[in-house]
Design an enzyme around this catalytic site. Structure first.
Site, PDB file in Angstrom:
ATOM      1  N   GLU A  11     143.227  60.883 -14.172  1.00  0.00           N
ATOM      2  CA  GLU A  11     143.184  59.559 -13.533  1.00  0.00           C
ATOM      3  C   GLU A  11     144.532  58.906 -13.793  1.00  0.00           C
ATOM      4  O   GLU A  11     145.465  59.605 -14.173  1.00  0.00           O
ATOM      5  CB  GLU A  11     141.970  58.744 -14.039  1.00  0.00           C
ATOM      6  CG  GLU A  11     141.907  58.530 -15.534  1.00  0.00           C
ATOM      7  CD  GLU A  11     142.726  57.372 -16.023  1.00  0.00           C
ATOM      8  OE1 GLU A  11     142.310  56.243 -15.767  1.00  0.00           O
ATOM      9  OE2 GLU A  11     143.769  57.585 -16.700  1.00  0.00           O
ATOM     10  N   MET A  12     144.663  57.599 -13.610  1.00  0.00           N
ATOM     11  CA  MET A  12     146.022  57.052 -13.620  1.00  0.00           C
ATOM     12  C   MET A  12     146.237  55.786 -14.449  1.00  0.00           C
ATOM     13  O   MET A  12     147.288  55.162 -14.329  1.00  0.00           O
ATOM     14  CB  MET A  12     146.484  56.811 -12.166  1.00  0.00           C
ATOM     15  CG  MET A  12     146.497  58.103 -11.357  1.00  0.00           C
ATOM     16  SD  MET A  12     147.217  57.927  -9.721  1.00  0.00           S
ATOM     17  CE  MET A  12     148.950  57.754 -10.141  1.00  0.00           C
ATOM     18  N   GLU A  13     145.288  55.385 -15.276  1.00  0.00           N
ATOM     19  CA  GLU A  13     145.466  54.116 -16.010  1.00  0.00           C
ATOM     20  C   GLU A  13     145.058  54.121 -17.477  1.00  0.00           C
ATOM     21  O   GLU A  13     145.561  53.303 -18.270  1.00  0.00           O
ATOM     22  CB  GLU A  13     144.672  52.983 -15.302  1.00  0.00           C
ATOM     23  CG  GLU A  13     145.174  52.601 -13.919  1.00  0.00           C
ATOM     24  CD  GLU A  13     144.613  53.488 -12.819  1.00  0.00           C
ATOM     25  OE1 GLU A  13     143.662  54.265 -13.103  1.00  0.00           O
ATOM     26  OE2 GLU A  13     145.120  53.427 -11.688  1.00  0.00           O
ATOM     27  N   GLY A  56     136.620  53.231 -12.993  1.00  0.00           N
ATOM     28  CA  GLY A  56     137.453  53.856 -11.976  1.00  0.00           C
ATOM     29  C   GLY A  56     136.955  55.212 -11.553  1.00  0.00           C
ATOM     30  O   GLY A  56     135.853  55.637 -11.910  1.00  0.00           O
ATOM     31  N   SER A  57     137.797  55.894 -10.798  1.00  0.00           N
ATOM     32  CA  SER A  57     137.452  57.247 -10.354  1.00  0.00           C
ATOM     33  C   SER A  57     138.467  58.223 -10.921  1.00  0.00           C
ATOM     34  O   SER A  57     139.532  57.830 -11.412  1.00  0.00           O
ATOM     35  CB  SER A  57     137.432  57.323  -8.823  1.00  0.00           C
ATOM     36  OG  SER A  57     138.729  57.086  -8.326  1.00  0.00           O
ATOM     37  N   ARG A  85     137.678  49.463 -18.010  1.00  0.00           N
ATOM     38  CA  ARG A  85     138.090  49.985 -16.709  1.00  0.00           C
ATOM     39  C   ARG A  85     136.942  50.773 -16.101  1.00  0.00           C
ATOM     40  O   ARG A  85     136.300  51.584 -16.790  1.00  0.00           O
ATOM     41  CB  ARG A  85     139.323  50.878 -16.882  1.00  0.00           C
ATOM     42  CG  ARG A  85     139.554  51.851 -15.757  1.00  0.00           C
ATOM     43  CD  ARG A  85     140.960  52.415 -15.754  1.00  0.00           C
ATOM     44  NE  ARG A  85     141.054  53.688 -15.069  1.00  0.00           N
ATOM     45  CZ  ARG A  85     140.937  53.873 -13.743  1.00  0.00           C
ATOM     46  NH1 ARG A  85     140.701  52.841 -12.943  1.00  0.00           N
ATOM     47  NH2 ARG A  85     141.038  55.077 -13.206  1.00  0.00           N
ATOM     48  N   ARG A 100     136.593  46.309  -4.699  1.00  0.00           N
ATOM     49  CA  ARG A 100     135.531  46.730  -5.627  1.00  0.00           C
ATOM     50  C   ARG A 100     135.223  45.584  -6.593  1.00  0.00           C
ATOM     51  O   ARG A 100     134.068  45.401  -6.999  1.00  0.00           O
ATOM     52  CB  ARG A 100     135.966  47.958  -6.419  1.00  0.00           C
ATOM     53  CG  ARG A 100     136.100  49.196  -5.595  1.00  0.00           C
ATOM     54  CD  ARG A 100     134.783  49.935  -5.509  1.00  0.00           C
ATOM     55  NE  ARG A 100     134.963  51.216  -4.867  1.00  0.00           N
ATOM     56  CZ  ARG A 100     133.983  51.982  -4.445  1.00  0.00           C
ATOM     57  NH1 ARG A 100     132.740  51.611  -4.583  1.00  0.00           N
ATOM     58  NH2 ARG A 100     134.232  53.135  -3.875  1.00  0.00           N
ATOM     59  N   ARG A 113     148.538  38.150  -4.436  1.00  0.00           N
ATOM     60  CA  ARG A 113     148.724  39.489  -3.834  1.00  0.00           C
ATOM     61  C   ARG A 113     147.392  40.130  -3.435  1.00  0.00           C
ATOM     62  O   ARG A 113     147.266  41.364  -3.415  1.00  0.00           O
ATOM     63  CB  ARG A 113     149.428  40.439  -4.799  1.00  0.00           C
ATOM     64  CG  ARG A 113     150.857  40.071  -5.084  1.00  0.00           C
ATOM     65  CD  ARG A 113     151.466  40.983  -6.119  1.00  0.00           C
ATOM     66  NE  ARG A 113     152.813  40.532  -6.401  1.00  0.00           N
ATOM     67  CZ  ARG A 113     153.894  41.279  -6.230  1.00  0.00           C
ATOM     68  NH1 ARG A 113     153.789  42.508  -5.788  1.00  0.00           N
ATOM     69  NH2 ARG A 113     155.080  40.800  -6.515  1.00  0.00           N
ATOM     70  N   HIS A 136     151.323  36.673 -11.973  1.00  0.00           N
ATOM     71  CA  HIS A 136     150.476  37.514 -11.108  1.00  0.00           C
ATOM     72  C   HIS A 136     149.019  37.075 -11.044  1.00  0.00           C
ATOM     73  O   HIS A 136     148.210  37.729 -10.394  1.00  0.00           O
ATOM     74  CB  HIS A 136     150.557  38.977 -11.576  1.00  0.00           C
ATOM     75  CG  HIS A 136     151.958  39.470 -11.692  1.00  0.00           C
ATOM     76  ND1 HIS A 136     152.657  39.464 -12.880  1.00  0.00           N
ATOM     77  CD2 HIS A 136     152.811  39.933 -10.738  1.00  0.00           C
ATOM     78  CE1 HIS A 136     153.884  39.927 -12.661  1.00  0.00           C
ATOM     79  NE2 HIS A 136     154.000  40.213 -11.373  1.00  0.00           N
ATOM     80  N   ARG A 145     129.976  57.802  -3.380  1.00  0.00           N
ATOM     81  CA  ARG A 145     130.910  57.043  -4.221  1.00  0.00           C
ATOM     82  C   ARG A 145     130.349  55.659  -4.528  1.00  0.00           C
ATOM     83  O   ARG A 145     130.460  55.159  -5.634  1.00  0.00           O
ATOM     84  CB  ARG A 145     132.282  56.932  -3.542  1.00  0.00           C
ATOM     85  CG  ARG A 145     133.159  58.132  -3.816  1.00  0.00           C
ATOM     86  CD  ARG A 145     134.625  57.772  -3.651  1.00  0.00           C
ATOM     87  NE  ARG A 145     134.958  57.506  -2.262  1.00  0.00           N
ATOM     88  CZ  ARG A 145     135.249  58.446  -1.372  1.00  0.00           C
ATOM     89  NH1 ARG A 145     135.253  59.704  -1.711  1.00  0.00           N
ATOM     90  NH2 ARG A 145     135.541  58.118  -0.134  1.00  0.00           N
ATOM     91  N   GLY A 171     140.152  49.536  -9.987  1.00  0.00           N
ATOM     92  CA  GLY A 171     141.489  49.559  -9.397  1.00  0.00           C
ATOM     93  C   GLY A 171     141.560  48.741  -8.123  1.00  0.00           C
ATOM     94  O   GLY A 171     142.517  47.998  -7.893  1.00  0.00           O
ATOM     95  N   SER A 217     135.319  61.616  -8.457  1.00  0.00           N
ATOM     96  CA  SER A 217     135.299  61.516  -6.992  1.00  0.00           C
ATOM     97  C   SER A 217     135.763  62.816  -6.339  1.00  0.00           C
ATOM     98  O   SER A 217     135.434  63.080  -5.187  1.00  0.00           O
ATOM     99  CB  SER A 217     136.184  60.362  -6.519  1.00  0.00           C
ATOM    100  OG  SER A 217     137.497  60.521  -7.007  1.00  0.00           O
ATOM    101  N   ASP A 218     136.557  63.592  -7.088  1.00  0.00           N
ATOM    102  CA  ASP A 218     137.060  64.866  -6.559  1.00  0.00           C
ATOM    103  C   ASP A 218     136.924  65.939  -7.621  1.00  0.00           C
ATOM    104  O   ASP A 218     137.171  65.672  -8.789  1.00  0.00           O
ATOM    105  CB  ASP A 218     138.565  64.790  -6.250  1.00  0.00           C
ATOM    106  CG  ASP A 218     138.946  63.544  -5.501  1.00  0.00           C
ATOM    107  OD1 ASP A 218     139.093  63.643  -4.291  1.00  0.00           O
ATOM    108  OD2 ASP A 218     139.092  62.484  -6.146  1.00  0.00           O
TER     109      ASP A 218
HETATM  110  N1  HPA Z   1     144.386  62.252  -9.627  1.00  0.00           N
HETATM  111  C1  HPA Z   1     144.566  61.050 -10.156  1.00  0.00           C
HETATM  112  N2  HPA Z   1     143.696  60.068 -10.039  1.00  0.00           N
HETATM  113  C2  HPA Z   1     142.576  60.306  -9.348  1.00  0.00           C
HETATM  114  C3  HPA Z   1     142.320  61.542  -8.776  1.00  0.00           C
HETATM  115  C4  HPA Z   1     143.282  62.574  -8.923  1.00  0.00           C
HETATM  116  O1  HPA Z   1     143.116  63.691  -8.435  1.00  0.00           O
HETATM  117  N3  HPA Z   1     141.124  61.461  -8.151  1.00  0.00           N
HETATM  118  C5  HPA Z   1     140.656  60.208  -8.347  1.00  0.00           C
HETATM  119  N4  HPA Z   1     141.535  59.497  -9.078  1.00  0.00           N
END
Ligand code: HPA
Length: 240
Positions: free
Chosen positions: A182-184, A92-93, A90, A27, A46, A7, A220, A23, A206-207
């Site tokens: 978040e996700m990581e 990220g948001s 990392r 960026r 990719r 990869h 952002r 991510g 971010s939210d």
């Molecule tokens: N969930 C997961 N990851 C995110 C979110 C969320 O609401 N906002 C920014 N990254």
């Protein structure tokens, strides 16, 4: 798995030992063009762009990871195992929900709870405590003070689902003092532990998941640049 890897098309030695991990690959390009000196592209498999340059004289790379633990784990594993990366930050948001956590806030992920199974797979089915490297965390705290940036430090939740089946954030997350989702991060921390590398996750909110507030594209960008500055200064301090 020699270099180039499945990869990453960079040659051995193309990556610095310290890597920033946003991510979004664009960026990564933004960081390379606006925050690093003499950055050159080292991989684009990719379109997951990676660059190496320097910051205050310290060699540093930046590479996109994609979204979620599986994607981030593929890139981080290859960077650590085949390219000798030792420090991963990392940038990220996240979606914030704890009281007092507002959009644009900067969060240091001291530890990451998760619904992902990856660390149980690594840790004989038991619950691994996925935590940031203390020295990187301390360096980020110090860098934030020097830069005059306010930070919140605490737990985040690493979710496999962005569009969750249940209420998001859950009652348990709120009861247990988790700040944001978040996700990581949990995957990155478990991987770093397994491979003897050091990792930190820095996030911007971010939210706001309770109020529904979302930061604008301009906001952002500004908070992202503050976070990158913080991450790079932390890496320099950590190396001293
Ligand atoms: N969930 C997961 N990851 C995110 C979110 C969320 O609401 N906002 C920014 N990254």
């Amino acid at each position: 798995m020699p270099t180039p890897t499945p990869h990453i098309s960079a040659a051995a030695g193309d990556f610095a030992e310290a890597v920033l991990l946003p991510g979004d690959p664009l960026r990564a390009k933004h960081i390379a063009e606006n925050h690093l000196d003499d950055a050159t592209e080292v991989t684009a498999v990719r379109n997951m762009l990676g660059f190496t340059g320097s910051y205050k004289g310290m060699p540093v790379s930046v590479m996109g990871t994609g979204m979620g633990v599986p994607s981030a784990s593929i890139y981080a594993t290859e960077l650590i195992v085949e390219y000798g990366v030792r420090r991963l930050v990392r940038v990220g948001s996240c979606g914030g929900f704890a009281p007092g956590v507002e959009i644009r806030d900067l969060i240091l992920a001291v530890g990451a709870c998760t619904d992902s199974m990856v660390n149980r797979s690594r840790y004989d089915g038991k619950d691994f405590a996925a935590v940031a490297d203390f020295r990187l965390l301390r360096a980020a705290g110090r860098a934030a003070e020097t830069l005059g940036l306010e930070i919140k430090a605490g737990l985040v939740h690493t979710s496999d689902l962005f569009y969750g089946a249940g209420p998001s954030p859950s009652d348990a997350m709120q009861r247990m003092g988790v700040l944001a989702v978040e996700m990581e991060a949990a995957g990155l921390y478990g991987l770093a532990a397994e491979c003897g590398a050091r990792a930190l996750t820095i996030l911007t909110v971010s939210d706001q998941l309770i109020t529904g507030d979302r930061s604008s594209a301009d906001e952002r960008q500004t908070t992202f640049d503050d976070m990158v500055h913080l991450a790079l200064d932390a890496l320099v301090l950590d190396a001293e």
